[in-house]
Design a protein around this motif. Structure first.
Motif, short mmCIF file in Angstrom:
data_model
loop_
_atom_site.label_atom_id
_atom_site.label_comp_id
_atom_site.label_asym_id
_atom_site.label_seq_id
_atom_site.Cartn_x
_atom_site.Cartn_y
_atom_site.Cartn_z
N VAL A 96 -18.74 -48.56 12.74
CA VAL A 96 -18.35 -49.08 14.05
C VAL A 96 -17.60 -47.99 14.79
CG1 VAL A 96 -17.07 -50.86 15.28
CG2 VAL A 96 -18.20 -51.41 13.11
N THR A 97 -18.06 -47.65 15.99
CA THR A 97 -17.44 -46.58 16.76
C THR A 97 -16.12 -47.06 17.38
OG1 THR A 97 -18.57 -47.16 18.81
CG2 THR A 97 -19.71 -45.66 17.30
N GLU A 98 -15.32 -46.08 17.86
CA GLU A 98 -14.06 -46.41 18.50
C GLU A 98 -14.30 -47.24 19.76
OE1 GLU A 98 -10.98 -46.02 17.67
OE2 GLU A 98 -11.46 -45.04 15.77
N GLU A 99 -15.34 -46.90 20.52
CA GLU A 99 -15.63 -47.67 21.73
C GLU A 99 -15.98 -49.12 21.39
OE1 GLU A 99 -15.98 -43.46 22.37
OE2 GLU A 99 -16.98 -44.77 20.93
N GLN A 100 -16.75 -49.30 20.31
CA GLN A 100 -17.11 -50.66 19.89
C GLN A 100 -15.87 -51.43 19.43
OE1 GLN A 100 -20.09 -49.51 17.01
NE2 GLN A 100 -21.78 -50.24 18.32
N LEU A 138 -24.97 -46.04 -0.34
CA LEU A 138 -25.69 -46.49 -1.53
C LEU A 138 -26.77 -47.51 -1.18
CD1 LEU A 138 -25.87 -46.37 -4.67
CD2 LEU A 138 -24.22 -48.27 -4.70
N ALA A 139 -26.44 -48.46 -0.29
CA ALA A 139 -27.39 -49.51 0.08
C ALA A 139 -28.16 -49.19 1.35
CB ALA A 139 -26.64 -50.84 0.25
N ASP A 140 -27.94 -47.99 1.91
CA ASP A 140 -28.61 -47.56 3.13
C ASP A 140 -28.37 -48.57 4.26
OD1 ASP A 140 -30.05 -45.75 4.60
OD2 ASP A 140 -31.99 -46.64 4.14
N ALA A 141 -27.07 -48.98 4.41
CA ALA A 141 -26.69 -49.95 5.44
C ALA A 141 -26.07 -49.24 6.63
CB ALA A 141 -25.71 -50.97 4.87
N ARG A 142 -26.30 -49.80 7.80
CA ARG A 142 -25.74 -49.21 9.02
C ARG A 142 -24.23 -49.47 9.10
NH1 ARG A 142 -28.58 -47.73 13.29
NH2 ARG A 142 -30.33 -49.02 12.62
N TYR A 143 -23.79 -50.67 8.69
CA TYR A 143 -22.39 -51.03 8.81
C TYR A 143 -21.85 -51.49 7.45
CZ TYR A 143 -23.68 -51.36 13.75
OH TYR A 143 -24.17 -51.09 15.00
N ALA A 144 -20.56 -51.22 7.21
CA ALA A 144 -19.88 -51.71 6.00
C ALA A 144 -18.45 -52.06 6.38
CB ALA A 144 -19.90 -50.65 4.90
N ALA A 145 -17.88 -53.00 5.64
CA ALA A 145 -16.49 -53.40 5.90
C ALA A 145 -15.89 -53.93 4.60
CB ALA A 145 -16.42 -54.46 6.99
N ILE A 146 -14.56 -53.82 4.52
CA ILE A 146 -13.81 -54.42 3.41
C ILE A 146 -12.74 -55.32 4.01
CG2 ILE A 146 -12.26 -54.00 1.46
CD1 ILE A 146 -13.66 -51.37 1.00
N GLY A 156 -18.76 -58.08 22.80
CA GLY A 156 -18.70 -56.65 22.55
C GLY A 156 -19.06 -56.25 21.14
N HIS A 157 -19.29 -57.22 20.27
CA HIS A 157 -19.63 -56.92 18.86
C HIS A 157 -21.08 -56.45 18.77
CE1 HIS A 157 -20.13 -57.46 14.53
NE2 HIS A 157 -18.84 -57.64 14.43
N PRO A 158 -21.36 -55.38 18.01
CA PRO A 158 -22.76 -54.93 17.89
C PRO A 158 -23.60 -55.98 17.17
CG PRO A 158 -21.37 -53.76 16.33
CD PRO A 158 -20.44 -54.53 17.22
N PRO A 159 -24.88 -56.12 17.52
CA PRO A 159 -25.74 -57.11 16.85
C PRO A 159 -25.96 -56.75 15.39
CG PRO A 159 -27.02 -55.68 18.28
CD PRO A 159 -25.60 -55.36 18.56
N MET A 160 -25.96 -57.75 14.51
CA MET A 160 -26.19 -57.56 13.08
C MET A 160 -27.07 -58.69 12.58
SD MET A 160 -22.33 -56.49 11.81
CE MET A 160 -21.49 -55.06 12.49
N ARG A 161 -27.96 -58.36 11.62
CA ARG A 161 -28.88 -59.39 11.12
C ARG A 161 -28.69 -59.63 9.62
NH1 ARG A 161 -31.21 -62.44 14.85
NH2 ARG A 161 -33.11 -62.70 13.61
N ASN A 162 -29.30 -58.76 8.79
CA ASN A 162 -29.21 -59.02 7.36
C ASN A 162 -27.80 -58.68 6.84
OD1 ASN A 162 -29.50 -56.20 7.40
ND2 ASN A 162 -31.71 -56.36 7.08
N LEU A 203 -9.97 -47.23 0.39
CA LEU A 203 -10.77 -48.30 0.99
C LEU A 203 -11.81 -47.74 1.96
CD1 LEU A 203 -7.93 -50.92 1.63
CD2 LEU A 203 -9.62 -50.93 -0.21
N ASP A 204 -11.40 -46.75 2.75
CA ASP A 204 -12.36 -46.10 3.66
C ASP A 204 -13.51 -45.48 2.87
OD1 ASP A 204 -11.14 -46.68 6.09
OD2 ASP A 204 -9.83 -44.94 5.99
N ARG A 205 -13.18 -44.82 1.76
CA ARG A 205 -14.20 -44.15 0.95
C ARG A 205 -15.15 -45.17 0.32
NH1 ARG A 205 -11.03 -42.01 -2.34
NH2 ARG A 205 -10.56 -40.16 -1.11
N ILE A 206 -14.61 -46.30 -0.13
CA ILE A 206 -15.45 -47.34 -0.73
C ILE A 206 -16.45 -47.87 0.30
CG2 ILE A 206 -15.44 -49.68 -1.68
CD1 ILE A 206 -12.69 -48.98 -2.93
N ALA A 207 -15.97 -48.16 1.51
CA ALA A 207 -16.86 -48.70 2.55
C ALA A 207 -17.96 -47.69 2.89
CB ALA A 207 -16.04 -49.04 3.80
#
Length: 562
Positions: A81-85, A55-63, A127-133, A45-49
């Motif tokens: 997402v960093t440990e501090e975040q 592949l999509a040149d995205a800053r964040y990914a999650a499953i 505390g969540h980082p800002p996300m748009r698209n 699952l980590d590898r897929i994310a």
């Protein structure tokens, strides 16, 4: 489906599409190859994310992995997402509301230029980082929804494109296959672990362990295999409830001896042979014991053999832990069936040992009555005759004293014969009597009668729970002695006037012998059992030099609050 076939189909579907999309096919194939390596589920699952984000040149990914109820998330794997975040965000999303919840209930691809403007969006936690698209794609494993793949914040400030959507959809299909393979592998490993645990229980019994050792092994193995906070064996008590008689936990305080009362809904269900599964022990109204708030998801499985329910095996997890999967429930039920068989074998072995002891006691009683008493009586008659014929007064007095001693000895032997012939149900239930009964039973395999002394009002001061555990500790110590010590003398002291280091009134059991002592590197399972039993009551257990010369042998000291 074979990954090569998926790639071929994907390439065909790309014909006639944009030059950008076609140019990225090699990147897609490399991403599919990366996703398909490895068999450990969480690593997959980590590898897929990570691969999807690249592949999509995205800053964040999650499953988001959907739970067994289909209404929320059982797991949430993130990339970017960093440990501090993570620490600032706090609890992971449960998927029961907002945009993530909508994708669970309506699994279809979603692509948004600004997720915060979508009516389904319910806001970010502090505390969540800002996300748009946003780009979301369902992951299916063998035709069933496993979870959703989420991507946010395409790098460079641009939005996700149709090409990104198509490539992520193809990657999600390959991810479904990789997850399916990893899940099959994980279930196979789990099954082997549970089988090994069942073998360990059976081996413990066949190696000659007594019933309490067998129950302790069942509890320990269940805790290890289920990855639970505790493994607990419960047996029916005299009042119709279920009592915790064997506990394996990092903190067993307050568990051993706890009784689930007969009016609890789970008791009737378990005694009827039906399992009980609890999502949260702390909040479930059926869990009415004082220890329930310490735990979260729990399994309570009847230990059933031949249509008879012998007890219950409980495996509670910690508060906030993940719930048990259907596969884990099935494997645990199979283990419980094996544990029930272990209980039956232990019970049969205990009955055989008890029968052998009773047969020996009957034989000893007959020999004492038919041979020893008659010879002593005949010797007494001879001494009385000699006393009458004696001329010297001092000789008459000495012979008379010898006759009196013989009469006392004959009375003591008759008392011993009565005790040997007395069944366990006929004896009073006081702690003093139970201790003496244990010593009488142990005299046969030991080859001698241990001495016993009592300090303080033992029967009046020692509570039922502490008394029951003291008898079990005495039985463990006697068992260790006749199996390993090769002793010729043993002293047992029960002191109801003792105090613990913190000042609480206590009862102290001391069992000392003159045997060979505890060898270096020898087994300590019996001593560990004594310590666990004492600690569960708030007491302690220790051992040291015994009664032999220069401290030879072993002295076990077991104490617990009254």
């Amino acid at each position: 489906m074979d990954p090569l076939a998926i790639a071929t189909e994907a390439t065909r579907s790309l014909q006639g599409m944009s030059t950008e999309l076609t140019a990225r096919v090699p990147q897609l194939l490399e991403a599919m190859r990366s996703v398909g390596t490895g068999l450990e589920l969480h690593t997959t699952l980590d590898r897929i994310a990570r691969t999807a984000a690249e592949l999509a040149d995205a800053r964040y990914a999650a499953i988001g992995v959907i739970d067994s109820s289909g209404g929320g998330l059982a797991d949430f794997i993130t990339h970017g997402v960093t440990e501090e975040q993570r620490e600032r965000i706090g609890a992971l999303p449960d998927g029961r509301h907002g945009l993530l919840g909508a994708l669970i209930h309506h699994p279809a691809p979603v692509m948004l230029a600004d997720l915060t403007s979508d009516p389904r969006f319910s806001g970010f936690p502090e505390g969540h980082p800002p996300m748009r698209n946003f780009l979301g794609v369902p992951i299916r494993v063998e035709g069933e929804i496993f979870g959703n793949l989420y991507l946010t914040d395409k790098r460079g400030g641009s939005e996700f494109s149709i090409a990104d959507l198509h490539m992520v959809k193809i990657l999600a299909t390959e991810a479904g296959i990789a997850i399916g393979n990893a899940r099959v592998h994980e279930e196979g490993r789990q099954r082997m672990r549970w089988i090994d645990g069942s073998v360990a229980v059976t081996t413990a019994l066949l190696s000659g362990s007594d019933a309490e050792d067998a129950l302790a092994v069942v509890a320990e193995q269940a805790r290890r295999l289920a990855d639970s906070a505790a493994g607990i064996v419960l047996l029916p008590d005299d009042g119709g409830g279920l009592e915790m008689v064997a506990v394996s936990a990092e903190d067993p305080t307050g568990l051993l001896g706890t009784v689930i009362p007969p009016h609890s809904p789970v008791v009737s269900q378990l005694l009827a042979g039906e399992p009980v599964f609890v999502d949260d022990s702390a909040t479930d109204p059926r869990m009415i014991t004082g220890v329930a708030p310490r735990f979260g998801p729990s399994m309570l499985l009847p230990l059933r053999s031949g249509g008879r329910v012998l007890g219950t095996l409980a495996m509670p997890r910690a508060r906030g832990a993940r719930p048990y999967t259907p596969a884990e429930r099935t494997l645990a039920a199979q283990f419980a069936a094996q544990a029930a068989l272990a209980l039956v074998l232990a019970e049969a072995q205990r009955d055989r040992e008890r029968l052998a002891v009773f047969e020996d006691r009957d034989r000893i009683a007959r020999d004492l009555h038919d041979l020893v008493i008659q010879r002593l009586f005949a010797t007494g008659l001879m001494l009385e005759s000699a006393q009458r014929q004696a001329v010297v007064p001092e000789v008459k007095v000495k012979v008379g004293q010898a006759v009196d001693e013989l009469d006392v000895t004959i009375q003591e032997i008759r008392t011993a014969i009565f005790a040997l012939q007395q069944g366990p149900a006929e004896a009073p239930a006081g702690l003093r009597t139970r201790v003496l009964r244990e010593l009488g039973t142990a005299a046969v395999p030991l080859g001698f009668q241990p001495s016993a002394s009592f300090l303080g009002p033992v029967d009046a001061k020692v509570g039922e729970l502490t008394g029951k555990n003291l008898i079990a500790a005495l039985r463990e110590a006697l068992s260790n002695a006749f199996r390993h010590a090769r002793a010729s003398r043993m002293e047992v002291v029960v002191d109801a006037t003792a105090t613990l280091p913190d000042g609480r009134d206590a009862v102290r059991l001391t069992v000392a012998d003159d045997g060979v002592g505890i060898p270096e590197g020898g087994r300590r399972s019996g001593l560990r059992n004594l310590a666990k039993r004492a600690e569960s009551l708030g007491g302690s257990s220790s051992y040291g030099p015994g009664l032999g010369e220069d401290g030879g042998g072993t002295r076990v000291v077991w104490e617990a609050p009254l």
